[in-house]
Design a protein around this motif. Sequence first.
Motif, PDB file in Angstrom:
ATOM      1  N   ALA A 212      47.990  76.498  67.850  1.00  0.00           N
ATOM      2  CA  ALA A 212      47.894  77.100  69.177  1.00  0.00           C
ATOM      3  C   ALA A 212      46.589  77.880  69.285  1.00  0.00           C
ATOM      4  O   ALA A 212      46.214  78.623  68.371  1.00  0.00           O
ATOM      5  N   GLY A 213      45.906  77.725  70.379  1.00  0.00           N
ATOM      6  CA  GLY A 213      44.702  78.506  70.603  1.00  0.00           C
ATOM      7  C   GLY A 213      45.017  79.971  70.835  1.00  0.00           C
ATOM      8  O   GLY A 213      46.181  80.366  70.986  1.00  0.00           O
ATOM      9  N   ASN A 215      43.182  81.856  73.320  1.00  0.00           N
ATOM     10  CA  ASN A 215      42.872  82.192  74.703  1.00  0.00           C
ATOM     11  C   ASN A 215      43.594  81.268  75.685  1.00  0.00           C
ATOM     12  O   ASN A 215      44.090  80.206  75.300  1.00  0.00           O
ATOM     13  N   HIS A 217      44.402  78.362  78.014  1.00  0.00           N
ATOM     14  CA  HIS A 217      43.909  76.978  78.011  1.00  0.00           C
ATOM     15  C   HIS A 217      43.095  76.674  76.751  1.00  0.00           C
ATOM     16  O   HIS A 217      42.233  75.788  76.770  1.00  0.00           O
ATOM     17  N   ALA A 218      43.370  77.414  75.665  1.00  0.00           N
ATOM     18  CA  ALA A 218      42.607  77.248  74.417  1.00  0.00           C
ATOM     19  C   ALA A 218      41.113  77.434  74.659  1.00  0.00           C
ATOM     20  O   ALA A 218      40.267  76.804  74.019  1.00  0.00           O
ATOM     21  N   GLU A 228      38.110  79.625  69.869  1.00  0.00           N
ATOM     22  CA  GLU A 228      38.479  78.239  69.561  1.00  0.00           C
ATOM     23  C   GLU A 228      37.255  77.439  69.126  1.00  0.00           C
ATOM     24  O   GLU A 228      37.321  76.664  68.154  1.00  0.00           O
ATOM     25  N   GLY A 248      44.683  70.213  67.012  1.00  0.00           N
ATOM     26  CA  GLY A 248      44.433  71.297  67.940  1.00  0.00           C
ATOM     27  C   GLY A 248      43.014  71.829  67.827  1.00  0.00           C
ATOM     28  O   GLY A 248      42.161  71.211  67.203  1.00  0.00           O
ATOM     29  N   PRO A 249      42.777  73.008  68.413  1.00  0.00           N
ATOM     30  CA  PRO A 249      43.734  73.923  69.049  1.00  0.00           C
ATOM     31  C   PRO A 249      44.173  73.453  70.431  1.00  0.00           C
ATOM     32  O   PRO A 249      43.387  72.888  71.180  1.00  0.00           O
ATOM     33  N   PHE A 250      45.451  73.721  70.712  1.00  0.00           N
ATOM     34  CA  PHE A 250      46.046  73.364  71.988  1.00  0.00           C
ATOM     35  C   PHE A 250      46.296  74.627  72.813  1.00  0.00           C
ATOM     36  O   PHE A 250      46.392  75.735  72.275  1.00  0.00           O
ATOM     37  N   ALA A 251      46.436  74.427  74.108  1.00  0.00           N
ATOM     38  CA  ALA A 251      46.753  75.554  74.991  1.00  0.00           C
ATOM     39  C   ALA A 251      48.061  76.198  74.529  1.00  0.00           C
ATOM     40  O   ALA A 251      49.076  75.518  74.390  1.00  0.00           O
ATOM     41  N   PRO A 252      48.046  77.514  74.289  1.00  0.00           N
ATOM     42  CA  PRO A 252      49.254  78.156  73.753  1.00  0.00           C
ATOM     43  C   PRO A 252      50.424  78.207  74.721  1.00  0.00           C
ATOM     44  O   PRO A 252      51.551  78.447  74.297  1.00  0.00           O
TER      45      PRO A 252
END
Length: 339
Positions: A212-213, A215, A217-218, A228, A248-252
């Motif tokens: 998971a990012g 920020n 929207h990652a 990121e 990832g990183p993906f949007a958290p």
Amino acid sequence: MKGALLVTLGDPCGIGPEIAVRVAADEPGGGLLLVGDVGVVRRALAHTGLQRPVARIDGPRQMAAVPPGALAVWSPPGLPEGLADLPMGRIDARAGAAAARCVEAAARAVMAGEGAALVTAPIHKEALSAAGIAFPGHTELLQSLAAGADGRLPPVRMMLANDELKVVLVTIHLALREAIERLDFDAVLRTLRITHARVRGRDGGAPRIAVAGLNPHAGEGGLFGDEEVRFIAPAVQAARDEGLDAHGPFAPDTVFMRARHAPPAHPGEFDVVVAMTHDHGLIPVKYLGVEQGVNVTLGLPFVRTSPDHGTAFDIAGRGVADAASLRAAVRAARDRLGV
């Protein structure tokens, strides 16, 4: 399983003793050793309405002498006096000192081979602080106890898990500003390595890891923060270069939904999510239900699990606390032991 599971009572003024006696009373063949004050155990039995004999022993090696049906209790030396007389639901330095002493004694016993694993009931961080304990929670205290002869601390990470979602944290009990300052390439990569080594995939093999990012929207390529770009994505790539199944990183705000495993309608895309900060990672797991959540400390030289809730001072002493999460922690400890 070699030896008993050592179950610490947690803060004597919270629900830990109540849920501990409930779980121990349900063990038909024993196998659990409660670590804490005998008077606190008897008070918890009274609060819960359970009628069980209590067998006080001087350590894990005496488990064989516990009569059938009795609750085995080990009160380590150095516990404060009068713990059973402390008011329920209040912060007290003596309670914090007792909780820490029990964790220390139980962890050392497990590391010495006198117990199979450690299961810890909830402690109160303010009570620990009031007692002068220099650690904000179980994870950091256990990490210190597991330090090598040279004083080097083992790299440990907190994982919170239930049947649908597993999350491993890069940072744990820190103010959010400090947690962000502690994040870097090495911290993320080390977390990925620990997760790969200590977490099984649902197929029993290496886990599929989503990151998971930090920020929104990652980061959107650096528009909403550059963590990121600067070190999270490079750490994921470095992990992949080492053969880890990391992504990832993906949007958290969406990755936890993608990882949630609730078949047949919703099979998870990943086995575990690595999150950068405490609340980022734990809110999704706890939202799914604290009654089955389990906290596992990854990276220790022994198995340690705990329920995913706190001391619940608001209901302590009323005998209504749900022991489901502690039962799940006991099951998780046995599962990690392979029994």
